[in-house]
Scaffold this motif. Structure first.
Motif, PDB file in Angstrom:
ATOM      1  N   THR A  80     -44.850  19.853 -14.584  1.00  0.00           N
ATOM      2  CA  THR A  80     -44.042  18.841 -15.298  1.00  0.00           C
ATOM      3  C   THR A  80     -42.617  18.832 -14.759  1.00  0.00           C
ATOM      4  O   THR A  80     -42.031  17.763 -14.538  1.00  0.00           O
ATOM      5  CB  THR A  80     -44.039  19.144 -16.809  1.00  0.00           C
ATOM      6  N   GLN A  98     -42.563  17.087 -11.446  1.00  0.00           N
ATOM      7  CA  GLN A  98     -42.680  15.632 -11.591  1.00  0.00           C
ATOM      8  C   GLN A  98     -41.362  15.023 -12.062  1.00  0.00           C
ATOM      9  O   GLN A  98     -41.003  13.914 -11.672  1.00  0.00           O
ATOM     10  CB  GLN A  98     -43.816  15.290 -12.560  1.00  0.00           C
ATOM     11  N   LEU A 103     -41.102  11.126 -11.024  1.00  0.00           N
ATOM     12  CA  LEU A 103     -42.387  10.565 -11.440  1.00  0.00           C
ATOM     13  C   LEU A 103     -42.485  10.515 -12.954  1.00  0.00           C
ATOM     14  O   LEU A 103     -43.363   9.853 -13.506  1.00  0.00           O
ATOM     15  CB  LEU A 103     -43.538  11.411 -10.887  1.00  0.00           C
ATOM     16  N   ASP A 104     -41.598  11.223 -13.609  1.00  0.00           N
ATOM     17  CA  ASP A 104     -41.616  11.306 -15.062  1.00  0.00           C
ATOM     18  C   ASP A 104     -40.164  11.220 -15.539  1.00  0.00           C
ATOM     19  O   ASP A 104     -39.230  11.438 -14.753  1.00  0.00           O
ATOM     20  CB  ASP A 104     -42.269  12.626 -15.481  1.00  0.00           C
ATOM     21  N   THR A 149     -38.351   4.295  -7.375  1.00  0.00           N
ATOM     22  CA  THR A 149     -39.449   4.147  -6.404  1.00  0.00           C
ATOM     23  C   THR A 149     -38.905   4.212  -4.977  1.00  0.00           C
ATOM     24  O   THR A 149     -39.478   4.873  -4.103  1.00  0.00           O
ATOM     25  CB  THR A 149     -40.166   2.792  -6.635  1.00  0.00           C
ATOM     26  N   ARG A 191     -37.909   7.740  -4.024  1.00  0.00           N
ATOM     27  CA  ARG A 191     -39.106   8.549  -3.732  1.00  0.00           C
ATOM     28  C   ARG A 191     -39.629   8.227  -2.332  1.00  0.00           C
ATOM     29  O   ARG A 191     -39.988   9.118  -1.568  1.00  0.00           O
ATOM     30  CB  ARG A 191     -40.218   8.246  -4.754  1.00  0.00           C
ATOM     31  N   PHE A 193     -43.920  14.539  -1.074  1.00  0.00           N
ATOM     32  CA  PHE A 193     -44.746  15.322  -2.000  1.00  0.00           C
ATOM     33  C   PHE A 193     -45.899  15.986  -1.261  1.00  0.00           C
ATOM     34  O   PHE A 193     -46.521  15.380  -0.386  1.00  0.00           O
ATOM     35  CB  PHE A 193     -45.343  14.412  -3.091  1.00  0.00           C
TER      36      PHE A 193
END
Lengths: 266, 482
Positions: free
Chosen positions: A57, A60, A65-66, A89, A92, A98
């Motif tokens: 978590t 992320q 992502l979270d 986005t 990232r 990742f």
């Protein structure tokens, strides 16, 4: 903080009281509680901790992502809370790579196409995308496997494709979630050597979750997650019987790649 | 384009899923093309059958019927009997002038049956009515052929007292057929036209000594074109035979009007006037004017005649109109539903993949576009395969052929004849059957419609999948294992 001539380089990641709760209406679970840390560019940070302690978590949250329930997060100096979904986005895509425990390759795309997928939308031409993907696959020792589908590759090879995908965009941050968790010991060691070797040659910050103390010891900084709480710890001492861990040296990468090319194991 | 390569890879490497979705849509398109073609073919066949009934909606007929009760001709009211007697007397029931009782005799009597005649000049007057495009006069009679021994007056009186059935006790035979006098140049308004000729030729204007036989009557009597017929003592050549027009008025034999008028001693008299209005909206006015032309006239519309057509063709056409629509809608919904389910299943199966793509920087819009694009490709493939399947099925059916039958209510050239008792066999009217080959054709319009519907179904499936994909949270998706 590192200082570069003329201007200040912001930390790769800066967490201040980062909190993430999950609620199903009747019960609230705190996955990450008040996590505070600073991760500088060009450093390798390991996160260890038992299963369910909130490591994934946290990763992320760091990868945008979270969204945290509370607290502050700055990625490359930009406040995550102030970013739009599109900006997150883009960040990232352009600055974060990742690597997942289960590789997460698109099963219907070839190795090269999987790597190329990370360059889609960056403005790179098709030819440029293909060239960069091929170079990256060559760097991870899979130039001759570029046209293979994931199912035709061993676990180690798939993870190397995933590493190539994470690195092809020259990210400032790589977030790896147990990158060796699905590999046997030797393959895992080879993969971590490859990942560290590639990261060490750039100014990329690597944050990796691992259960393997040997892998964790390779990091510059060591964080531990315990029931959602993040704390900096000293690396676990090496077991007496363990062989001395070789240090990266010039020419070592080439040897690893040669070895990986020579024997493909799942 | 990476997205195109990705879509191609997805569709070719997840072949079973792609084939299922394409087949679902293809079957839907094939059903659309097949059922649509069949419905269209049946409609066309019905039109082909009904067209000869006249330009429906603009044709009218004027007759002067006599209301006949259940007792037959003998039950006619005094006024009606008087009219009939004035025209033809009671010749059919008078045997005095044929010779002594027991002597052999043979004669043809022309009965007016149930339609009163009116002057032929009324045709010219009708032609003057505003809105009338054309008129055709006709005379229809029943020919009663009697042959045998002259009955004794007391036997005849007894038979008449007992009723029509008792006539059979008399020692002579009889035969009846209907005969129409037509204008050979009357076209489709006349009771027969050149287009109906099935063998030989049609009548020519002003021709004498020539007669046409209907196919049914010719078959019943064993008559062929070229045969000789003796009618009321005159020799006639059967110059041709004609098909019955489904549902239209018809007779067993046809003569030029003037010749029948002369033969039946009804010079200058007609009992049928066919009138064509210029436009359907003028029919009401023309009908009213025609009704006032002749006392006791009855004006009927040809459109009414169409109602008498029945049979598998009409059943099929009626069925095709409603059922085709239902089948099309159901099949399309089923095809679209399968495509949607397959797409949703695919998106669900690819949740972690979609989460990964989102993680590496794919925008929701790009992911949605990818899913939508794949569905549209499936829709296009479904349209192409379905069109080919549909066209192939239609071709096979057309090659094998479907035959449907249309039946017309027996063509009463003589209105009201249905209620005449079978005393002279008059009540036995032939039913006209017409067998039509239904030839379905997959027209470009149908193929296009089917293709567009498949694309639409693909789009719906794509939108459903894209909606699902857009709602996938990358963090949640990445927690999925496997």
């Amino acid at each position: 903080m590192n200082t570069v001539t003329g201007h200040v380089t912001p930390p790769a990641l800066q967490l201040g009281g980062l909190r993430r709760e999950f609620s199903d209406g009747s019960e609230t679970v705190v996955a990450v509680a008040e996590a505070t840390a600073t991760i500088d560019a060009g450093t390798v940070t390991s996160i260890i901790g038992p299963s369910g302690s909130g490591k994934t978590t946290l990763l992320q949250l760091l990868g945008l992502l979270d969204t945290p329930t509370a607290g502050k997060l700055a990625v490359l100096g930009q406040e995550a809370a102030r970013m739009s979904a599109a900006e997150r986005t883009r960040l990232r895509r352009d600055r974060i790579g990742f690597v997942f425990q289960h590789f997460n390759l698109v099963p219907t795309l070839t190795a090269r196409e999987n790597v190329e997928a990370a360059l889609v939308g960056t403005g790179a031409s098709r030819q440029e995308r293909r060239e960069r993907s091929s170079i990256m696959l060559d760097r991870v020792g899979l130039a001759d496997r570029a046209g293979h589908l994931p199912q035709q590759l061993s676990g180690g090879e798939q993870q190397r494709v995933a590493i190539a995908r994470a690195l092809v965009g020259n990210p400032a941050i790589i977030l790896a979630d147990e990158p060796t968790g699905n590999l046997d010991e030797q393959t895992g060691q080879d993969v971590i050597e490859l990942l560290l070797g590639l990261v060490r040659t750039s100014d990329t910050a690597l944050v990796m979750i691992t259960h393997d103390p040997a892998v964790a010891r390779r990091a510059d900084h060591h964080l531990r997650m315990q029931a959602g709480h993040l704390e900096e710890v000293l690396p676990e001492p090496e077991p007496p019987a363990a062989a001395p861990v070789p240090q990266p040296a010039p020419g070592r990468m080439a040897r690893i790649v040669r070895r990986l090319r020579g024997g493909r194991r799942g | 384009m990476f997205l195109v390569r990705y879509a191609y890879a997805e569709l070719t490497r997840r072949r079973a899923r792609t084939v299922l979705a394409v087949l679902a849509l293809a079957v839907g398109v094939a059903v659309v093309v097949g059922v649509g073609s069949a419905a269209r073919a049946v409609d066309e066949a019905q039109r082909e059958v009904l067209d000869p009934l006249g330009t429906l909606g603009t044709d009218l007929t004027l007759t002067r019927p006599v209301q006949v009760g259940g007792g037959g001709l003998l039950d006619l009211g005094p006024e009606e009997q008087a009219l009939l007697e004035a025209e033809n007397g009671t010749a059919a029931f008078e045997f005095d002038n044929l010779g002594d009782p027991g002597e052999p005799f043979e004669r043809d009597v022309f009965l007016p049956a149930t339609q009163l005649t009116f002057p032929e000049e009324e045709a010219a007057r009708a032609a003057q009515i505003d809105g009338v495009e054309a008129v055709a006069a006709g005379l229809t009679v029943v020919v009663l052929h009697q042959e045998g021994l002259v009955p004794a007056p007391e036997d005849l009186a007894e038979a008449q007292r007992l009723g029509p059935a008792a006539l059979n006790r008399l020692d002579f035979t009889f035969d009846t057929w209907t005969m129409a006098g037509i204008d050979p140049e009357g076209g489709s308004l006349a009771l027969a036209e050149a287009g109906q000729v099935s063998s030989g030729r049609f009548l020519e204007a002003g021709e004498r000594g020539a007669v046409l036989a209907s196919d049914a009557w010719a078959a019943r009597r064993g008559i062929e074109a070229g045969d000789e017929l003796r009618i009321a003592g005159r020799e006639y050549t059967v110059v041709g035979t004609v098909r019955e027009r489904l549902g239209a008025q018809a007779a067993d034999a046809y003569l030029p009007l003037a010749e029948l008028q002369e033969l039946a001693e009804r010079e200058g008299r007609i009992n049928l006037l066919a009138v064509r209005a210029e436009r359907s909206e003028l029919v009401g006015d023309v009908e009213e004017a025609l009704a006032g032309l002749v006392d006791g006239a009855q004006v009927g519309a040809s459109a009414d005649v169409a109602d008498r057509v029945s049979g598998s063709l009409v059943d099929a056409a009626d069925l095709s109109a409603g059922l085709a629509r239902v089948v099309l809608i159901v099949s399309l919904i089923a095809a679209a539903a399968i495509a949607v389910l397959v797409t949703l299943g695919s998106v669900s199966q690819r949740t972690r993949e979609i989460g990964t793509l989102r993680a590496i920087g794919w925008s929701p819009r790009r992911v949605v576009g990818q899913v939508l694009g794949e569905s549209l490709v499936i829709g296009t493939l479904g349209a192409l395969v379905g069109s080919a399947l549909g066209a192939g099925a239609v071709w096979l059916v057309a090659r094998r052929g479907i035959e449907l039958e249309a039946s017309g209510a027996s063509a009463p050239a003589i209105a009201g004849l249905e209620s005449v008792p079978a005393a002279f066999g008059i009540g036995e009217l032939a039913t006209v059957n017409e067998t039509i080959s239904v030839v379905p054709q997959a027209t470009p319009e149908l193929l296009l419609a089917g293709g567009l519907l498949a694309l639409g179904a693909g789009l719906v499936a794509g939108l459903a999948g894209a909606w699902r994909a857009a709602r996938i949270e990358p963090a949640e998706a990445l927690r999925r294992v496997g």
